[in-house]
Design an enzyme around this catalytic site. Structure first.
Site, mmCIF file in Angstrom:
data_model
loop_
_atom_site.group_PDB
_atom_site.id
_atom_site.type_symbol
_atom_site.label_atom_id
_atom_site.label_comp_id
_atom_site.label_asym_id
_atom_site.label_seq_id
_atom_site.Cartn_x
_atom_site.Cartn_y
_atom_site.Cartn_z
ATOM 1 N N SER B 104 -1.804 -12.237 8.115
ATOM 2 C CA SER B 104 -2.318 -10.892 7.911
ATOM 3 C C SER B 104 -3.590 -10.753 8.733
ATOM 4 C CB SER B 104 -2.587 -10.730 6.421
ATOM 5 O OG SER B 104 -3.430 -9.651 6.192
ATOM 6 N N HIS B 108 -11.682 -4.663 13.147
ATOM 7 C CA HIS B 108 -12.522 -3.468 13.293
ATOM 8 C C HIS B 108 -13.382 -3.693 14.535
ATOM 9 C CE1 HIS B 108 -11.450 -1.705 9.446
ATOM 10 N NE2 HIS B 108 -11.524 -2.907 8.908
ATOM 11 N N HIS B 118 -4.057 -3.356 12.490
ATOM 12 C CA HIS B 118 -3.598 -4.135 11.337
ATOM 13 C C HIS B 118 -2.235 -4.718 11.691
ATOM 14 C CE1 HIS B 118 -0.915 -3.896 7.648
ATOM 15 N NE2 HIS B 118 -1.697 -4.902 7.374
ATOM 16 N N ASN B 120 0.727 -7.672 10.052
ATOM 17 C CA ASN B 120 1.057 -8.560 8.940
ATOM 18 C C ASN B 120 2.536 -8.868 9.008
ATOM 19 O OD1 ASN B 120 2.165 -7.747 5.726
ATOM 20 N ND2 ASN B 120 1.206 -9.705 6.145
ATOM 21 N N THR B 121 2.897 -10.152 9.015
ATOM 22 C CA THR B 121 4.308 -10.501 8.853
ATOM 23 C C THR B 121 4.404 -11.647 7.854
ATOM 24 O OG1 THR B 121 4.176 -11.873 10.857
ATOM 25 C CG2 THR B 121 5.177 -9.706 11.097
ATOM 26 N N HIS B 181 -4.659 12.210 -0.734
ATOM 27 C CA HIS B 181 -5.735 13.105 -1.190
ATOM 28 C C HIS B 181 -6.446 13.795 -0.039
ATOM 29 C CE1 HIS B 181 -7.987 9.177 -0.960
ATOM 30 N NE2 HIS B 181 -8.902 9.946 -0.438
ATOM 31 N N GLY B 263 -6.183 -11.247 -9.672
ATOM 32 C CA GLY B 263 -6.997 -12.432 -9.448
ATOM 33 C C GLY B 263 -6.695 -13.223 -8.204
ATOM 34 N N GLY B 264 -6.322 -12.547 -7.120
ATOM 35 C CA GLY B 264 -6.148 -13.244 -5.849
ATOM 36 C C GLY B 264 -7.501 -13.643 -5.269
ATOM 37 N N ASN B 265 -7.479 -14.239 -4.074
ATOM 38 C CA ASN B 265 -8.724 -14.621 -3.407
ATOM 39 C C ASN B 265 -9.404 -13.362 -2.857
ATOM 40 O OD1 ASN B 265 -10.216 -15.345 -0.741
ATOM 41 N ND2 ASN B 265 -10.165 -17.231 -1.943
#
Lengths: 280, 280
Positions: B104, B108, B118, B120-121, B181, B263-265
């Protein structure tokens, strides 16, 4: 416009008057700092899903020398909650009609030694009628005396009103303004209360006392700290603190996420977000 | 450590190798800009609720002259989903055991004319086995040629692999990276795919092609734009754009909100947030 009864009118007038008092005081502070910053006011309307008028509000915003960004929103809205949402609101399970008037304020300060602050009080009417709200202090760099004075002011407001319970409201704020994923509180607390029913006169009097306590103590803390020298490290600490503040508001704050997901006024809802924030 | 079968090992190795290739290329770009910035790597472990090992990952982070902040996380985790969550995951309704390995990346950029990005695979194993991921471009100040070239690279990766469907994946990204939004898209799109089952060799080959396409096209876009002059107004536009990016990730991104609430890192999950963002 939506029609208001006597209690609703009284509450709305108080919130608008409180806004006027707060904005005048904040502008005075800017004058003392040699700035001519002033609030700009933007009225907005709310429309019910069926197109009928649903009230509206006025968003006040000032960007000054002391107040890097402060937003004060007063809104008076009414109509009917749609769908299952009514079931989640006190007293609206059987009848989805509602009315709400309130004031909401968030100030992000230029000097990292001056605490940011949040204050919100409101009067809700469904088949029930109640007040709710609170105020909490959010210092990037906490100073014990400020925290103590802020809590003392909130305690005094509660203690003068038998309908209020300071210890419970302080705990409520502590439980609510918490960022579970970081295991830290958003700030140094204050009070939070909701569903305060009972006599209108008594609960309204307490809610006015919260607003008055805020208008008394916060400007004093600002004047006390606004000239404290600070360096780049203090500023960075402030910007990172604001990142946590944004996380809380976007991930956990019930008002924010409800507002965003149900098509509220985006500018008024996100007024609370910091002018500048950092994530390192 | 958790035990890996042959396919899991192959996928993990690829993701780690892709990370190495990307980091080397990004560091080369820093060299070309006269900076000696390098990735710093922080390993982290995951523990199952019962205390047994649940895998882990390595978070790579670089703050440079061109890359204001770029994070690359490779993780290889496994165990059993707890509670009702298993029911929401493809193939885990009956048996909550799972394995996941993936890369991931969020970058920036310092120059507002260089798009943020971005990518992610991932390879997921429950009672099913599938690949998922994608890449999307997030320019604060869009340039049509960059958008076109990025999409062309993703299209070429899809077109070379019969298991993939560019039009569908492009639409998927368009639907997903949307901020309801504000009624705007987060960026200018790319591709998004998930639950890509079928032969391991074919789906893995396509997933490798996505990574290779990213490693080819993104550095070319960076080099093309990194020396473009910009002013304060461009920078402010970038900081406000990043505010929207943070809103999307904190309010809507499924991975972020799931990670935070379970509760992930935290550092790895919030690596995606911008180094500096503004809300006016």
């Amino acid at each position: 416009m939506i029609e208001l009864d006597e209690e609703q009118t009284a509450a709305r007038r108080w919130f608008e008057g409180l806004r006027d008092g707060i904005c005048a005081e904040f502008e005075s502070i800017e004058r003392e700092a040699g700035s001519d910053a002033a609030f700009e006011y933007l009225p907005w309307d709310r429309t019910e899903d069926d197109g009928s008028p649903g009230g509206g509000g006025v968003r006040g915003l000032m960007k000054g020398r002391v107040f890097e960004k402060v937003g004060v929103n007063v809104s008076t809205v009414g109509g009917a909650f749609t769908g299952d949402f009514a079931k989640t609101i006190h007293g609206a399970g059987e009848d989805p009609r509602f009315f709400a008037t309130g004031i909401s304020l968030v100030a992000h300060m230029a000097n990292p030694h001056v605490p940011a602050v949040h204050m919100n009080t409101r009067f809700l009417v469904t088949t029930k009628r109640w007040f709710g709200g609170g105020a909490d202090l959010n210092p990037p760099i906490p100073v014990e005396a400020d925290t103590a004075d802020f809590h003392a002011a909130m305690r005094a407001a509660c203690d003068a009103h038998p309908v209020a319970d300071y210890d419970r409201y302080r705990q409520w704020a502590e439980d609510y303004f918490y960022i579970p994923h970081r295991e830290v509180h958003r700030g140094v607390g204050g009070i939070f209360y909701d569903h305060l029913e009972g006599g209108f006169d008594e609960t309204f009097a307490f809610t006015r006392a919260v607003g008055e306590a805020f208008l008394d103590i916060f400007p004093r803390i600002v004047r006390r700290r606004m000239d404290t020298p600070f360096d780049e490290a203090d500023r960075m600490r402030q910007l990172e603190y604001r990142g946590r503040y944004a996380e809380f508001n976007l991930v956990y704050d019930r008002g924010t996420s409800f507002g965003l997901k149900t098509g509220g006024n985006v500018d008024a809802i996100l007024m609370s977000l910091p002018p500048l924030a950092a994530w390192n």
